[in-house]
Design an enzyme around this catalytic site. Structure first.
Site, PDB file in Angstrom:
ATOM      1  CG  LEU A  57       9.788 -12.668  34.744  1.00  0.00           C
ATOM      2  CD1 LEU A  57      10.792 -13.843  34.195  1.00  0.00           C
ATOM      3  CD2 LEU A  57       8.513 -13.034  33.466  1.00  0.00           C
ATOM      4  CG  ASP A  58       4.144 -15.904  39.486  1.00  0.00           C
ATOM      5  OD1 ASP A  58       3.767 -17.155  39.607  1.00  0.00           O
ATOM      6  OD2 ASP A  58       3.337 -15.344  40.239  1.00  0.00           O
ATOM      7  CE  LYS A  59       8.262 -19.607  45.356  1.00  0.00           C
ATOM      8  NZ  LYS A  59       7.707 -19.881  46.713  1.00  0.00           N
ATOM      9  CB  SER A 106       6.873 -17.449  35.258  1.00  0.00           C
ATOM     10  OG  SER A 106       7.357 -16.205  35.921  1.00  0.00           O
TER      11      SER A 106
END
Length: 277
Positions: free
Chosen positions: A96-98, A100
């Site tokens: 997952l993105d930072k 998100s």
């Protein structure tokens, strides 16, 4: 301790908060698991028997003897060996993105082998996107530097859904265009000719040991002569569809004229003429 170690095998999910890298979440989970495992009672240290020299009082005075003593091994002492568990095998299902947040799948121990099956299953994923109208930043985030500001009262739900449908359609089109050459188009590989050793002129030519034994008719005709299987199947399906269309289609004027001509010719030939004796 062994039962606890054997139980930490499989897949599980944790919550990833926004603003935290996925690797930090993984390392935090691994650290907490190692702390809990090291809190269990350690096994008893191993005992070693040492034969040490000693002196005893005898008839002739002090005599030197060897005495067997049992002592604990310092190798198993916590201050010497340190914690028993210092590393635990952890795998990540998806990154997952930072910024998100949401469900974060992790695997421990032998459960890392199931990540490939989990990824190949293509489970449905639901994402919720949040945005703010009227502002634009340099990095497209809410914490970036504001570079543009405008009004947004004219934006309606219908316009937003139309733009989202266009974006979704372009993404699907790009996905099909990129995946078609990899999966649907036939491939041909070039095989360079093999180098053969030159034989001596005095030796006879052996057919069993020569490359001619393995040569086939398809190789003589060339690689272009070989047709893929799907092409023959496609031609057969087209021919079958044409025959079925001819059988079940509705009659036309041309069919009626042909039928009248054929039926009229048959009536003229029937009954057959009898020859006079």
């Amino acid at each position: 301790m062994r039962s606890a170690k054997a139980g930490l095998q499989g897949l599980f999910a944790v919550y990833k908060p926004p603003g935290v890298y996925w690797k930090q979440v993984r390392d935090a989970v691994e650290t907490n698991l190692l702390k809990d495992l090291n809190k269990f009672r350690r096994p008893a240290p191993r005992k070693h028997i040492y034969f040490l020299p000693s002196t005893v009082e005898g008839a002739d005075g002090k005599e030197l003897t060897i005495t067997a003593t049992e002592q604990s091994s310092l190798v198993d002492h916590p201050l010497v060996s340190g914690p028993l568990f210092t590393h635990w095998k952890m795998g990540v299902g998806h990154r997952l993105d930072k910024k998100s947040s949401g469900v974060f799948v992790l695997a421990a121990g032998k459960g890392t082998k199931k990540l490939v099956d989990c990824h190949s299953a293509h489970f449905t994923r639901t994402y919720t996107v949040r945005g703010l109208f009227g502002k634009a930043t340099d990095d497209f985030s809410d914490t970036g530097k504001l570079i543009e500001k405008t009004t947004f009262e004219h934006i309606t739900r219908e316009q937003l859904e139309r733009v989202l449908s266009v974006i979704q359609g372009s993404n699907h089109k790009a996905l099909l265009q990129l995946s078609a050459p990899l999966y649907f188009l036939p491939r041909r590989h070039y095989c360079p000719p093999q180098e053969h050793k030159d034989r001596e002129e005095s030796q006879p030519l052996s057919y069993l040991k020569s490359p001619a034994k393995k040569w086939t008719v398809a190789q003589s005709m060339g690689s272009d002569h070989e047709q893929p299987v799907w092409r023959g199947v496609l031609i057969g399906i087209i021919c079958m569809a044409f025959v079925l269309w001819c059988m079940f289609r509705s009659p036309t004027e041309l069919d009626q004229k042909l039928e009248e001509l054929l039926m009229g010719k048959e009536l003229e030939d029937f009954p057959p003429k009898q020859e006079k004796p």
